[in-house]
Design an enzyme around this catalytic site. Structure first.
Site, PDB file in Angstrom:
ATOM      1  N   ASP A  27     -90.574  30.603  11.401  1.00 33.29           N
ATOM      2  CA  ASP A  27     -91.823  29.861  11.197  1.00 33.29           C
ATOM      3  C   ASP A  27     -91.654  28.346  11.284  1.00 33.29           C
ATOM      4  O   ASP A  27     -92.558  27.602  10.910  1.00 33.29           O
ATOM      5  CB  ASP A  27     -92.438  30.234   9.841  1.00 33.29           C
ATOM      6  CG  ASP A  27     -91.503  29.926   8.674  1.00 33.29           C
ATOM      7  OD1 ASP A  27     -90.401  29.385   8.911  1.00 33.29           O
ATOM      8  OD2 ASP A  27     -91.873  30.228   7.520  1.00 33.29           O
ATOM      9  N   SER A  73     -85.914  29.244  -0.628  1.00 37.29           N
ATOM     10  CA  SER A  73     -86.668  30.226   0.152  1.00 37.29           C
ATOM     11  C   SER A  73     -85.818  31.001   1.148  1.00 37.29           C
ATOM     12  O   SER A  73     -86.223  32.070   1.611  1.00 37.29           O
ATOM     13  CB  SER A  73     -87.816  29.541   0.896  1.00 37.29           C
ATOM     14  OG  SER A  73     -87.337  28.489   1.716  1.00 37.29           O
ATOM     15  N   HIS A  96     -87.786  28.618   8.486  1.00 36.37           N
ATOM     16  CA  HIS A  96     -86.932  29.750   8.120  1.00 36.37           C
ATOM     17  C   HIS A  96     -86.559  30.549   9.360  1.00 36.37           C
ATOM     18  O   HIS A  96     -87.051  30.273  10.454  1.00 36.37           O
ATOM     19  CB  HIS A  96     -87.668  30.644   7.115  1.00 36.37           C
ATOM     20  CG  HIS A  96     -88.225  29.908   5.942  1.00 36.37           C
ATOM     21  ND1 HIS A  96     -89.546  29.494   5.884  1.00 36.37           N
ATOM     22  CD2 HIS A  96     -87.640  29.486   4.793  1.00 36.37           C
ATOM     23  CE1 HIS A  96     -89.753  28.853   4.743  1.00 36.37           C
ATOM     24  NE2 HIS A  96     -88.614  28.833   4.063  1.00 36.37           N
TER      25      HIS A  96
END
EC number: 3.1.1.80
Length: 362
Positions: A335, A38, A338
């Site tokens: 968040d 991600s 990340h």
């Protein structure tokens, strides 16, 4: 269908990147191919059914800084690979799973939640992967080979396409560790970290055998500086930056094994330029110089709620009632898992001068 090799004349201000004067940089790249998780995903995960369209990255406030709507990036805006593409004068990479997308200048195969090891290997080590994340690095390599078969008229054309490209393999392996942290000891995790390094080395070897000549393999970020991990281990011993010492020691061990594996590959393939990107120290640089770089918050999530790190596993970014900070540019953490676009930009600014030098850009 192939495309001819041509050098890109990249003009950028080294004042922006390293505080020096303007310079002309020439790198002979037609395209970039990105593999990873991600940290690098530009939209693959949100296109995987049935869970992807409901993922946080498919919804507000992800993408709030750039481009103003969610794109599948797990951030408020652009990622490290986006800024690298910008430096090289190439367009942002489209995700492999995006239908009817242009892949003329490369492809992004990275997927949110991806692991370096296959789920069966992790299961043997006592690590269970959430069912919604089942796209390991090996699958991404299979996608790449399928892409080549569909876009080359001959092996010679494929080889030429690959030789004129830049590859980013990772960073990946973070999830192999982070999935285990809540219920496995550090010693148990350390026992399979060599397998993670081997998996990434094998992927790098496969790219070289397919013709790849310039490859960047990033290490991991400091595990102990992630709000999610600080939330999980509130009483852990912390360093002068507020990060968990023991988890950062695990990151250092992880990165040392990666570098050893890459050193072996350099001996095995002297024709290839294999670059280790030091994400660990780049991130520590951001924390240590946060104020000078314009950050007012280092370990608190921009998007989140609760506690000293503005993070709660039961109320994540994107959940109803979970707020987003007024100015993400002042935050390093996005968040809890990340980072912000601003953090990504400064990481690239820290790393890119040495990377360009090692890539033999002139």
């Amino acid at each position: 269908m192939g495309f001819a090799a041509r050098p890109f004349h990249i003009v950028f201000s080294l004042f922006v990147l390293a505080g020096a004067t303007q310079a002309l940089i020439i790198c002979p790249f037609d395209s970039i191919y990105q593999f990873g998780d991600s940290i690098s995903d530009t939209g693959n995960y949100i296109r995987i059914l049935p869970n992807g369209p409901a993922a946080a990255a498919a919804n507000f406030p992800y993408g709030i800084t750039f481009p103003g709507i969610p794109t599948g990036r797990f951030s408020d805006g652009r990622l490290i690979v986006d800024f690298i593409a910008r430096v090289l004068g190439l367009p942002l990479l489209n995700p492999y799973l995006q239908q009817n997308a242009s892949f003329k200048n490369g492809v992004n195969f990275a997927v949110g939640g991806a692991t370096a090891l296959n789920s069966s290997v992790l299961a043997a080590a006592g690590v269970q992967i959430p069912d919604i994340y089942l796209i390991p690095l090996s699958t991404q390599l299979n996608w790449f080979q399928t892409y080549l078969r569909s876009n080359c008229s001959s092996p010679t054309e494929c080889s030429k396409k690959v030789q004129n490209s830049l590859f980013l393999i990772g960073n990946i392996g973070n999830n192999d560790v982070n999935y285990a942290l809540p219920y496995r000891t550090i010693q148990e995790i350390e026992a399979y970290v060599p397998s993670i390094a081997k998996a990434v080395a094998n992927a790098t070897r496969e790219i070289i055998r397919l013709g790849g000549r310039r490859i960047i393999v990033p290490g991991t970020f400091p595990f102990g500086c992630l709000p999610r991990n600080l939330y999980l281990f509130p009483n852990g011993d912390k360093d002068d930056l507020g990060c968990l010492r023991r988890l950062n020691d695990l990151s250092i061990y992880f990165n040392n094994l990666f570098q050893q594996a890459l050193n072996s590959l350099r001996i095995e393939f002297p024709q290839a330029v294999i670059i280790y990107a030091d994400y660990y120290n780049a991130f520590r640089f951001l924390l240590r110089n946060a104020r000078a770089l314009g950050f007012t918050s280092t370990l608190q999530s921009c998007c989140g709620i609760g506690g000293p790190y503005n993070f709660d596993l039961n109320r994540l970014c994107g959940f109803p009632g979970v707020p987003v900070c007024r100015n993400p540019r002042e935050y390093i953490q996005w968040d809890g898992f990340h980072y912000t676009e601003a953090a990504h930009r400064h990481i690239v600014q820290y790393l890119i001068p040495d990377i360009l030098k090692e890539l033999k850009c002139s």
